[in-house]
Motif scaffolding. Structure first.
Motif, PDB file in Angstrom:
ATOM      1  N   SER A 248       0.857  -1.183   0.000  1.00 18.06           N
ATOM      2  CA  SER A 248       0.000   0.000   0.000  1.00 18.06           C
ATOM      3  C   SER A 248       0.890   1.229   0.000  1.00 18.06           C
ATOM      4  O   SER A 248       1.701   1.408   0.911  1.00 18.06           O
ATOM      5  CB  SER A 248      -0.903   0.004   1.241  1.00 18.06           C
ATOM      6  N   ARG A 291       3.725  -3.319   3.466  1.00 20.81           N
ATOM      7  CA  ARG A 291       2.949  -4.520   3.155  1.00 20.81           C
ATOM      8  C   ARG A 291       1.568  -4.421   3.798  1.00 20.81           C
ATOM      9  O   ARG A 291       1.405  -3.833   4.863  1.00 20.81           O
ATOM     10  CB  ARG A 291       3.644  -5.770   3.686  1.00 20.81           C
ATOM     11  N   VAL A 292       0.614  -5.033   3.114  1.00 22.03           N
ATOM     12  CA  VAL A 292      -0.735  -5.148   3.665  1.00 22.03           C
ATOM     13  C   VAL A 292      -1.205  -6.581   3.447  1.00 22.03           C
ATOM     14  O   VAL A 292      -0.627  -7.313   2.636  1.00 22.03           O
ATOM     15  CB  VAL A 292      -1.703  -4.155   2.987  1.00 22.03           C
ATOM     16  N   THR A 296      -6.334  -7.599   0.867  1.00 24.68           N
ATOM     17  CA  THR A 296      -6.674  -6.182   0.751  1.00 24.68           C
ATOM     18  C   THR A 296      -7.036  -5.866  -0.690  1.00 24.68           C
ATOM     19  O   THR A 296      -6.348  -6.264  -1.627  1.00 24.68           O
ATOM     20  CB  THR A 296      -5.489  -5.305   1.185  1.00 24.68           C
ATOM     21  N   VAL A 365      -2.984   0.244  -3.751  1.00 22.68           N
ATOM     22  CA  VAL A 365      -2.677  -1.106  -3.275  1.00 22.68           C
ATOM     23  C   VAL A 365      -2.527  -2.034  -4.474  1.00 22.68           C
ATOM     24  O   VAL A 365      -3.357  -2.018  -5.392  1.00 22.68           O
ATOM     25  CB  VAL A 365      -3.782  -1.633  -2.337  1.00 22.68           C
TER      26      VAL A 365
END
Length: 598
Positions: A248, A291-292, A296, A365
């Motif tokens: 993201s 990082r996500v 997501t 993202v």
């Protein structure tokens, strides 16, 4: 790094504004029709009587590098045969890559009788193992291919340079990196688990030896991770990857009043953090990038605008404008252009799109494979040079110097404050840098590679105008020269092996504590120095010096001036002490003692 530099001498500022906007819009539409770069090796007859250059069309000293012939192996067996034959004949060899993006003379052999070995056709993926999270490729595979092949298997390279037109061998040879203080850091060579190296051998070995290097051969493995091409030819590389993940990304622009403190801590807060500093404008763009969870929502794509194809006609106008600004010493025009470029790139999110088509807002993202690197001007069809990469030497486009160095993180605040102090003397002095993306700053960590980074550091990347005439001084060149010398000598910065002017490498090998270990491995692998050259001997401290002392040598960074003749006294540029870093010796214009107000 496509740039535009509107001149205040034009009748209509709106003309330049609209030209730049039109160029950006067309860039969005023409990403697949740019003329791809030509091979850096050119031969008079077949594969014989050859010259080699880089993708910019000129080495720092503007010399022409020659070789008797070039070989294009298509597999390891052919590569082994080529190295064996050349070793038997005691011929000098150097490895060249498909695009040749190294600025220094790493691709050059000595004299005219050497052999160039191109990895252009060593471009296959050999094995993908999702269970082990490894990928093995030949050394001519591009970063773009590497990212794509890993993604097909559900894997991702954790960190990488932002420009995907580099080959695996080139990445390994120069210590290329992205930006991160997390994990093992951002250097791509620190995610390699095995290297296959083809080097000269003894007569009993058939004049060639193939070695497999990994943790079990740690000493040689650490030497080969950043090799400068002096150990032989890397034929295969195995990478340790990670399961595909998402990132993201949000860009935030702030003033630079507390930038010294922020620069030291920002990289520890965000995994993929980097910084863009525009000191003349007092602005910093912070890359908040983490990082996500993989679930997501988002299918973002980072297709960096300056790495897309550009209209050749527009590039010619832009270059002509900057040449005019240099000739007229038009600092105002450069500063106006810098502000326009900064605001336009920021407003366009630097080429980020939320879904591969349009940008709908932050955060963006997307999968790591779509967010980490770009360079679509390479991925293109022939169009008769209507469009090209902005720096393609076949057109009238960008022509620049690059000064890139890593300063220990603990000393970054002091360096930033020194640059600010220098800027106060002449507030317009660095507008030229801001035409070329300002100070790009990326985080790097200490590496076990003998010629890798020594400590946690911030890498500063400065790109700036270079005249087609080596005897022509640049507007405010003394300020950039002082920054360059301040970083290298006051702050003991490490230069990027694949960038920089000659002066950055003066005595550089003394900055590496493991240099003796590297040189011992070099002696073992290639005792006759067949893969070495005059340039590599100089930067490794073995023979000679990188500086070239002659008339006007300091203008191109071939030397640090000690006499006026090293500058351009007939054009009013004389060798003077630095303004903040007094030990610096720079080429300054005699009448530049006055202050030009913004």
């Amino acid at each position: 790094m496509a740039v535009v530099s509107p001149s205040c001498h034009c009748r209509s500022g709106a003309f330049w504004h609209n030209l730049f906007r039109l160029q950006c819009i067309l860039s969005l539409l023409l990403v697949a029709v740019s003329t791809p770069p030509e091979d850096p090796v050119k031969c008079a007859s077949g594969n014989t009587n050859c010259t080699v250059t880089n993708s910019y069309g000129a080495f720092p000293d503007r010399s022409t590098c020659r070789a008797a012939n070039v070989a294009y192996p298509t597999n390891e067996a052919e590569l082994v045969s080529i190295v064996a034959a050349a070793t038997r004949a005691q011929r000098k060899m150097r490895v060249v890559t498909r695009f040749g993006h190294s600025i220094p003379k790493l691709a050059c052999t000595d004299g005219k009788d050497g052999l160039l070995i191109s990895t252009k056709f060593l471009n296959r993926t050999l094995k993908a193992d999702p269970a082990a999270l490894t990928l093995t490729v030949e050394s001519g595979v591009s970063l773009r291919q590497l990212i794509g092949e890993a993604a097909k298997a559900g894997m991702a390279l954790p960190y990488a340079p932002y420009w995907w037109g580099l080959t695996v061998g080139g990445l390994m040879g120069t210590g290329a990196h992205g930006s991160s203080l997390w994990g093992k850091g951002s250097a791509i060579h620190d995610y390699v688990t095995e290297i296959q190296m083809v080097s000269p051998g003894s007569a009993d070995e058939g004049f060639v030896r193939v070695r497999v290097l990994n943790e079990s051969t740690l000493n040689e493995f650490n030497a080969a991770k950043v090799s400068l091409g002096v150990l032989g030819v890397i034929s295969q590389v195995t990478f340790k990857l990670q399961p595909m993940f998402k990132r993201s990304l949000t860009y935030v622009m702030k003033n630079d009043s507390d930038f010294g403190d922020q620069a030291m801590t920002f990289g520890k807060k965000h995994e993929f953090a980097d910084l863009l500093w525009y000191p003349t404008q007092g602005k910093v763009v912070y890359r908040i990038d983490d990082r996500v969870p993989s679930n997501t929502s988002g299918n973002g794509l980072y297709d960096f605008l300056p790495f897309r194809s550009q209209l050749s006609a527009a590039l010619a106008i832009i270059r002509s404008t900057e040449e005019t600004q240099e000739a007229l010493r038009d600092a105002n025009g450069k500063c106006i252009g810098a502000k326009l470029i900064t605001s336009t790139l920021f407003a366009s999110a630097y080429g980020l799109t939320s879904n591969g088509v349009i940008f709908t807002g932050y955060p963006v993202v997307g999968n790591q494979s779509r967010m980490m690197s770009s360079g679509t001007c390479l991925d293109s069809l022939q169009d008769g040079m209507i469009t090209a990469c902005a720096w393609d030497s076949r057109i009238k486009g960008e022509f620049f110097h690059q000064t890139t160095f890593s300063i220990p993180l603990t000393r970054v605040k002091d360096f930033i404050n020194d640059v600010k102090a220098l800027l106060k003397i002449e507030p317009k002095s660095l507008c030229g840098l801001e035409l070329y993306y300002g100070f790009l700053m990326r985080y790097v960590t200490a590496s076990p590679a003998y010629l890798g980074k020594e400590v946690e550091a911030l890498d500063f990347d400065l790109t700036y105008y270079r005249s087609k005439d080596p005897l022509t001084p640049r507007l405010f060149e003394d300020y950039i020269e002082e920054i360059e010398q301040m970083a290298l000598f006051k702050y003991n910065a490490l230069p990027h092996w694949g960038k920089n002017r000659n002066v950055a490498f003066d005595g550089v090998i003394k900055k590496y504590k493991n240099a003796p270990d590297f040189l011992r491995v070099k002696e073992k692998y290639d005792p006759s120095g067949l893969f070495s050259s005059e340039w590599t001997n100089q930067i490794l401290g073995l023979k000679g010096n990188v500086t070239i002392v002659k008339e006007s040598c300091a203008l191109e960074g071939l030397c640090i001036c000690s006499e006026d003749i090293h500058c351009a006294p007939k054009k009013g540029y004389f060798c003077q002490s630095g303004k903040v870093y007094k030990e610096a010796r720079v080429c300054a214009r005699a009448s530049d003692t006055r202050r030009v107000e913004l």
